[in-house]
Design a protein around this motif. Structure first.
Motif, PDB file in Angstrom:
ATOM      1  N   UNK A 210      65.603  79.735  66.083  1.00 25.69           N
ATOM      2  CA  UNK A 210      66.629  79.492  67.100  1.00 25.69           C
ATOM      3  C   UNK A 210      66.477  78.096  67.697  1.00 25.69           C
ATOM      4  N   UNK A 211      65.243  77.686  67.946  1.00 14.40           N
ATOM      5  CA  UNK A 211      64.999  76.332  68.456  1.00 14.40           C
ATOM      6  C   UNK A 211      65.419  75.282  67.435  1.00 14.40           C
ATOM      7  N   UNK A 212      65.179  75.569  66.160  1.00 10.65           N
ATOM      8  CA  UNK A 212      65.583  74.629  65.106  1.00 10.65           C
ATOM      9  C   UNK A 212      67.096  74.502  65.050  1.00 10.65           C
ATOM     10  N   UNK A 213      67.804  75.634  65.131  1.00  8.83           N
ATOM     11  CA  UNK A 213      69.268  75.605  65.144  1.00  8.83           C
ATOM     12  C   UNK A 213      69.784  74.839  66.359  1.00  8.83           C
ATOM     13  N   UNK A 214      69.135  75.034  67.507  1.00  8.21           N
ATOM     14  CA  UNK A 214      69.564  74.356  68.740  1.00  8.21           C
ATOM     15  C   UNK A 214      69.415  72.848  68.602  1.00  8.21           C
ATOM     16  N   UNK A 215      68.264  72.411  68.065  1.00  8.39           N
ATOM     17  CA  UNK A 215      68.026  70.976  67.885  1.00  8.39           C
ATOM     18  C   UNK A 215      69.028  70.388  66.898  1.00  8.39           C
ATOM     19  N   UNK A 216      69.268  71.100  65.813  1.00 11.34           N
ATOM     20  CA  UNK A 216      70.185  70.610  64.780  1.00 11.34           C
ATOM     21  C   UNK A 216      71.609  70.486  65.315  1.00 11.34           C
ATOM     22  N   UNK A 217      72.077  71.522  66.019  1.00 12.84           N
ATOM     23  CA  UNK A 217      73.435  71.474  66.574  1.00 12.84           C
ATOM     24  C   UNK A 217      73.576  70.361  67.597  1.00 12.84           C
ATOM     25  N   UNK A 218      72.637  70.292  68.533  1.00 11.62           N
ATOM     26  CA  UNK A 218      72.729  69.288  69.599  1.00 11.62           C
ATOM     27  C   UNK A 218      72.736  67.880  69.022  1.00 11.62           C
ATOM     28  N   UNK A 219      71.873  67.619  68.043  1.00 11.56           N
ATOM     29  CA  UNK A 219      71.802  66.287  67.432  1.00 11.56           C
ATOM     30  C   UNK A 219      73.092  65.963  66.666  1.00 11.56           C
ATOM     31  N   UNK A 220      73.554  66.918  65.872  1.00 11.13           N
ATOM     32  CA  UNK A 220      74.754  66.685  65.053  1.00 11.13           C
ATOM     33  C   UNK A 220      75.985  66.493  65.927  1.00 11.13           C
ATOM     34  N   UNK A 221      76.173  67.392  66.895  1.00  9.34           N
ATOM     35  CA  UNK A 221      77.375  67.343  67.733  1.00  9.34           C
ATOM     36  C   UNK A 221      77.396  66.074  68.584  1.00  9.34           C
ATOM     37  N   UNK A 222      76.246  65.691  69.158  1.00  7.09           N
ATOM     38  CA  UNK A 222      76.206  64.483  69.989  1.00  7.09           C
ATOM     39  C   UNK A 222      76.466  63.235  69.152  1.00  7.09           C
ATOM     40  N   UNK A 223      75.953  63.224  67.899  1.00  8.88           N
ATOM     41  CA  UNK A 223      76.187  62.072  67.016  1.00  8.88           C
ATOM     42  C   UNK A 223      77.667  61.933  66.683  1.00  8.88           C
ATOM     43  N   UNK A 224      78.333  63.047  66.438  1.00  7.48           N
ATOM     44  CA  UNK A 224      79.754  63.022  66.097  1.00  7.48           C
ATOM     45  C   UNK A 224      80.603  62.587  67.291  1.00  7.48           C
ATOM     46  N   UNK A 225      80.275  63.109  68.468  1.00  4.46           N
ATOM     47  CA  UNK A 225      81.023  62.729  69.676  1.00  4.46           C
ATOM     48  C   UNK A 225      80.818  61.252  69.973  1.00  4.46           C
ATOM     49  N   UNK A 271      79.722  83.228  73.738  1.00  2.00           N
ATOM     50  CA  UNK A 271      79.294  83.601  72.392  1.00  2.00           C
ATOM     51  C   UNK A 271      77.790  83.880  72.309  1.00  2.00           C
ATOM     52  N   UNK A 272      77.023  83.447  73.316  1.00  2.00           N
ATOM     53  CA  UNK A 272      75.569  83.670  73.355  1.00  2.00           C
ATOM     54  C   UNK A 272      74.903  83.151  72.078  1.00  2.00           C
ATOM     55  N   UNK A 273      75.178  81.884  71.781  1.00  2.00           N
ATOM     56  CA  UNK A 273      74.658  81.299  70.547  1.00  2.00           C
ATOM     57  C   UNK A 273      73.265  80.731  70.746  1.00  2.00           C
ATOM     58  N   UNK A 274      73.119  79.872  71.748  1.00  4.04           N
ATOM     59  CA  UNK A 274      71.886  79.105  71.923  1.00  4.04           C
ATOM     60  C   UNK A 274      71.191  79.492  73.234  1.00  4.04           C
ATOM     61  N   UNK A 275      69.947  79.052  73.424  1.00  9.76           N
ATOM     62  CA  UNK A 275      69.227  79.320  74.676  1.00  9.76           C
ATOM     63  C   UNK A 275      69.978  78.728  75.875  1.00  9.76           C
ATOM     64  N   UNK A 276      69.706  79.238  77.092  1.00  6.34           N
ATOM     65  CA  UNK A 276      70.417  78.783  78.293  1.00  6.34           C
ATOM     66  C   UNK A 276      70.356  77.274  78.515  1.00  6.34           C
ATOM     67  N   UNK A 277      69.262  76.635  78.116  1.00  2.00           N
ATOM     68  CA  UNK A 277      69.133  75.198  78.356  1.00  2.00           C
ATOM     69  C   UNK A 277      70.257  74.415  77.676  1.00  2.00           C
TER      70      UNK A 277
END
Length: 341
Positions: A210-225, A271-277
């Motif tokens: 879950x932490x790996x998915x969170x890091x991957x999403x945050x990095x990818x989405x921020x790079x695209x934005x 959707x309760x996808x990622x941790x609260x942070x």
């Protein structure tokens, strides 16, 4: 026409070298020619050659990349599209290089954490095959001379040993059949859901995934934005990079929700996808107008968490796997000695 999967590290090196050449004043065509000649991965080199030929004809680089998804990732093509629109391809390539380098590191950490248990499982399987297929059947004659009722575990292991000796040729057939059926199931919707839930609920590894998915999403989405891609398109691209079916499906649900005007943080909470942070930092970023900056900090945080979590998981697995191996050996020894005792 390209079917071999290109390593993520090769793509990150391609981006890093490409941006260095462009910053040095080399034209895109000359840079592609140089990259084609010095790239070690022959399949990537073939893709770069075709890309160069099409760009020489006057086509956009991003347009050609989208036609070769087996070589150039969709994420890279989207970031190049944004770079072409803004007139700053170098910046887009630099962000893509950082993105792929981080993803390569995350995947490396996950492989590192899985290597130890995989090796021990292989050792356990080899021990079982040797003991059941060779050692235990050799005691069969002695057990007959004992003229006593054999324990159930001994009878079971002897039957398995006889099967392995007399019908050994069926073992590879069964293993191949199981492998094929598992691949078919894994690619079905039910299989993707099952393995998606399993990855997030595994002991020790569940939270790490879950932490790996969170890091991957945050990095990818921020790079695209940060590259200037609209939020809906960025979320669609980020969802496409997620290997977990459950996470990918929920992110696509979020995409449909934000298209109607609902804030991203609200859809992530629902959707309760990622941790609260992740959701809290996303909400703060939306309020401050700096969602890419906040998510970059989230990605950095979870990168460190994954690194620490990997070391912790490996430390916890070592004694557990040793206990499992000891348990297997004890059962085998008991099956051999119990009739004599």
């Amino acid at each position: 026409t390209f079917h071999k999967k290109i390593k993520l590290r090769s793509v990150s090196i391609f981006c890093r070298q490409f941006v260095s050449m462009l910053n040095a004043g080399v034209s895109i065509l000359n840079a592609l020619t140089m990259l084609e000649e010095q790239t070690e991965d022959k399949h990537l080199a073939a893709g770069i050659r075709e890309l160069r030929v099409e760009v020489e004809k006057g086509r956009l680089m991003s347009e050609v990349m989208k036609e070769m998804p087996g070589i150039f990732l969709a994420l890279l093509a989207d970031m190049i599209t944004a770079g072409e629109a803004s007139g700053n391809i170098e910046r887009s390539l630099d962000r893509a290089a950082v993105q792929f380098e981080k993803q390569t590191k995350l995947r490396g950490l996950m492989k590192q954490s899985m290597m130890y248990p995989i090796v021990l499982v292989v050792i356990i399987v080899i021990i079982l095959f040797v003991m059941i297929g060779i050692v235990i059947p050799n005691y069969a004659v002695m057990y007959e001379d004992l003229d006593t009722k054999l324990p159930g575990i001994t009878v079971f292991l002897m039957a398995m040993g006889n099967f392995m000796q007399e019908r050994w040729y069926l073992i590879p057939v069964i293993l191949i059949l199981l492998f094929v059926l598992n691949n078919i199931f894994r690619k079905s919707e039910a299989g993707m859901k099952f393995y998606g839930h399993l990855a997030m609920r595994l002991p020790i590894f569940g939270k790490l995934n879950i932490k790996t998915y969170s890091a991957s999403f945050a990095r990818t989405f921020s790079s695209l934005i940060a590259a200037g891609i609209p939020m809906v398109k960025a979320l669609d691209s980020a969802a496409g990079t997620m290997q977990n079916y459950i996470i990918r499906t929920k992110l696509l649900n979020c995409k449909e929700a934000i298209a109607t005007g609902i804030p991203l943080s609200e859809t992530l909470i629902r959707e309760k996808i990622f941790p609260p942070m992740v959701t809290h930092m996303t909400a703060i970023g939306e309020e401050a107008g700096d969602i890419e900056g906040m998510l970059t900090k989230v990605a950095d945080y979870y990168d460190e968490e994954v690194e620490v979590g990997t070391k912790t998981a490996m430390a916890a697995l070592e004694p557990m796997m040793i206990l499992v191996m000891a348990g297997v050996v004890i059962v085998l020894i008991y099956a051999i000695l119990a009739p004599m005792l």
